[in-house]
Design a protein around this motif. Structure first.
Motif, PDB file in Angstrom:
ATOM      1  N   ARG A 128       4.558  -2.509 -16.092  1.00  0.00           N
ATOM      2  CA  ARG A 128       3.645  -3.653 -16.006  1.00  0.00           C
ATOM      3  C   ARG A 128       4.407  -4.906 -16.407  1.00  0.00           C
ATOM      4  O   ARG A 128       5.135  -4.928 -17.399  1.00  0.00           O
ATOM      5  CB  ARG A 128       2.439  -3.445 -16.921  1.00  0.00           C
ATOM      6  CG  ARG A 128       1.453  -4.622 -16.903  1.00  0.00           C
ATOM      7  CD  ARG A 128       0.155  -4.290 -17.577  1.00  0.00           C
ATOM      8  NE  ARG A 128      -0.721  -5.459 -17.648  1.00  0.00           N
ATOM      9  CZ  ARG A 128      -2.040  -5.417 -17.624  1.00  0.00           C
ATOM     10  NH1 ARG A 128      -2.652  -4.234 -17.532  1.00  0.00           N
ATOM     11  NH2 ARG A 128      -2.751  -6.507 -17.685  1.00  0.00           N
TER      12      ARG A 128
ATOM     13  N   TYR B 185       2.259  -4.487 -11.298  1.00  0.00           N
ATOM     14  CA  TYR B 185       3.082  -3.302 -11.470  1.00  0.00           C
ATOM     15  C   TYR B 185       4.281  -3.467 -10.540  1.00  0.00           C
ATOM     16  O   TYR B 185       4.129  -3.600  -9.329  1.00  0.00           O
ATOM     17  CB  TYR B 185       2.298  -2.035 -11.118  1.00  0.00           C
ATOM     18  CG  TYR B 185       1.193  -1.711 -12.095  1.00  0.00           C
ATOM     19  CD1 TYR B 185       1.460  -1.533 -13.447  1.00  0.00           C
ATOM     20  CD2 TYR B 185      -0.130  -1.591 -11.661  1.00  0.00           C
ATOM     21  CE1 TYR B 185       0.449  -1.240 -14.352  1.00  0.00           C
ATOM     22  CE2 TYR B 185      -1.154  -1.287 -12.556  1.00  0.00           C
ATOM     23  CZ  TYR B 185      -0.852  -1.114 -13.896  1.00  0.00           C
ATOM     24  OH  TYR B 185      -1.842  -0.824 -14.786  1.00  0.00           O
TER      25      TYR B 185
ATOM     26  N   VAL C 169      -2.078  -5.787 -10.825  1.00  0.00           N
ATOM     27  CA  VAL C 169      -2.820  -4.849 -11.662  1.00  0.00           C
ATOM     28  C   VAL C 169      -4.301  -4.965 -11.290  1.00  0.00           C
ATOM     29  O   VAL C 169      -4.853  -6.053 -11.216  1.00  0.00           O
ATOM     30  CB  VAL C 169      -2.614  -5.166 -13.153  1.00  0.00           C
ATOM     31  CG1 VAL C 169      -3.524  -4.293 -14.016  1.00  0.00           C
ATOM     32  CG2 VAL C 169      -1.154  -4.963 -13.543  1.00  0.00           C
TER      33      VAL C 169
ATOM     34  N   PHE D  13       4.133  -0.456  -4.998  1.00  0.00           N
ATOM     35  CA  PHE D  13       4.597  -1.512  -5.897  1.00  0.00           C
ATOM     36  C   PHE D  13       5.554  -2.388  -5.100  1.00  0.00           C
ATOM     37  O   PHE D  13       6.182  -1.905  -4.158  1.00  0.00           O
ATOM     38  CB  PHE D  13       5.289  -0.913  -7.144  1.00  0.00           C
ATOM     39  CG  PHE D  13       6.483  -0.045  -6.810  1.00  0.00           C
ATOM     40  CD1 PHE D  13       7.775  -0.570  -6.715  1.00  0.00           C
ATOM     41  CD2 PHE D  13       6.321   1.316  -6.568  1.00  0.00           C
ATOM     42  CE1 PHE D  13       8.863   0.230  -6.396  1.00  0.00           C
ATOM     43  CE2 PHE D  13       7.398   2.131  -6.263  1.00  0.00           C
ATOM     44  CZ  PHE D  13       8.678   1.590  -6.175  1.00  0.00           C
TER      45      PHE D  13
END
Length: 304
Positions: A245, A258, A173, A169
């Motif tokens: 999210r 994310y 997504v 991250f």
């Protein structure tokens, strides 16, 4: 840092506009101003009407933000009739078992400032972008320029993710689409910019105050799931990166991602000497950091 999606449609036609900030986002910005010294102890805040106009929010959101800062003992005299006042801050924030976990934006700056009271300041950090550390440095720097602090030596070591790895991250997504990854590029730009600001601000102390300063970065071959700050070999501040999210505004496009809001992560404080648990945690954290620094990390250049 994640940005909320842009919404709006007028008469069936989409018209991008900046989403209204939440009371927590307003509180984050005002807290950063207080911690950096832009808003000083004893200073009157702008009126609620002025803050509402500045941030483009309703007064209810401003009042919610002020109440958050009052609960953190950063503001006093909150009422409908007069502007709030920036509180006089304690010389030393609590650490060890007596310290409740607090958001990074609240807890880190006073602990960093306390660390700068030592003659030799030694700070190690593992983080995703160094944005929280850079913001927290504003307080001790302000006190140094005001003549209230003057360490003889400052040694800062920072571990950041390598630019060449596939980050866990922030990521789009659904994963990366081909070789281009605007989310990765945005993270890399932020990592480099924050690191350069941190390094330049500290190195400037050599010329202005004759302080012996060394700032070193190394790259990790993985995405750190936590952030860790080690202060003067006596304190460890620890927080989880909680992935959620969100929407990232990159250029004209809003991308679902994310990501983790590191500046809001709850920071847990441990201090050597405050019982076996805290002492062991601090010692093991130093062993872990040094092992990463000396083995699998590599040289890191903060370049575009």
């Amino acid at each position: 840092m994640a940005v909320e999606p842009e919404h709006a449609s007028v008469n069936g036609r989409k018209k991008p506009q900046r989403p209204q900030r939440t009371h927590r986002e307003v509180a984050d910005e005002l807290r950063a101003r207080i911690r950096s010294g832009v808003l000083r102890p004893g200073q009157r805040m702008p009126t609620q009407a002025q803050l509402a106009a500045e941030f483009g929010v309703e007064r209810q959101a401003v009042r919610g933000a002020l109440r958050i800062l009052q609960s953190e003992h950063l503001l006093t005299n909150i009422s409908k009739g007069a502007p709030a006042t920036v509180a006089e801050r304690a010389d030393r924030a609590p650490a060890g078992p007596a310290a409740p976990p607090q958001p990074t934006t609240v807890a880190l700056a006073p602990r960093i400032a306390s660390a700068f009271e030592a003659e030799h300041v030694h700070i190690d950090a593992v983080c995703l972008t160094a944005v929280s550390l850079t913001l927290a440095m504003g307080e001790p720097l302000r006190q140094i320029y005001a003549g209230r602090l003057k360490p003889a030596k400052v040694d800062v070591r920072v571990l950041l993710p390598s630019r060449s790895i596939d980050l866990a991250f922030p990521v789009p997504v659904g994963g990366r689409q081909g070789h281009d990854d605007p989310v990765h590029e945005r993270w890399l730009a932020q990592r480099n910019a924050q690191g350069q600001v941190l390094r330049n601000n500290l190195l400037a102390l050599r010329a202005t105050h004759g302080i012996d300063v060394r700032v070193t970065f190394r790259a990790l071959p993985f995405t750190p799931p936590v952030k860790l700050y080690l202060l003067n070999n006596t304190e460890a501040l620890f927080a989880y990166y909680t992935v959620t999210r969100s929407e990232a505004q990159i250029g004209q496009e809003s991308l679902p991602t994310y990501d983790a809001q590191g500046v809001r992560s709850m920071l847990f404080a441990f201090e050597q000497g405050d019982g076996l648990r805290d002492t062991t945690f601090v010692e093991q954290s130093h062993l872990w950091f040094n092992a990463l620094w000396e083995t699998i990390s590599s040289e890191l250049e903060l370049t575009d």
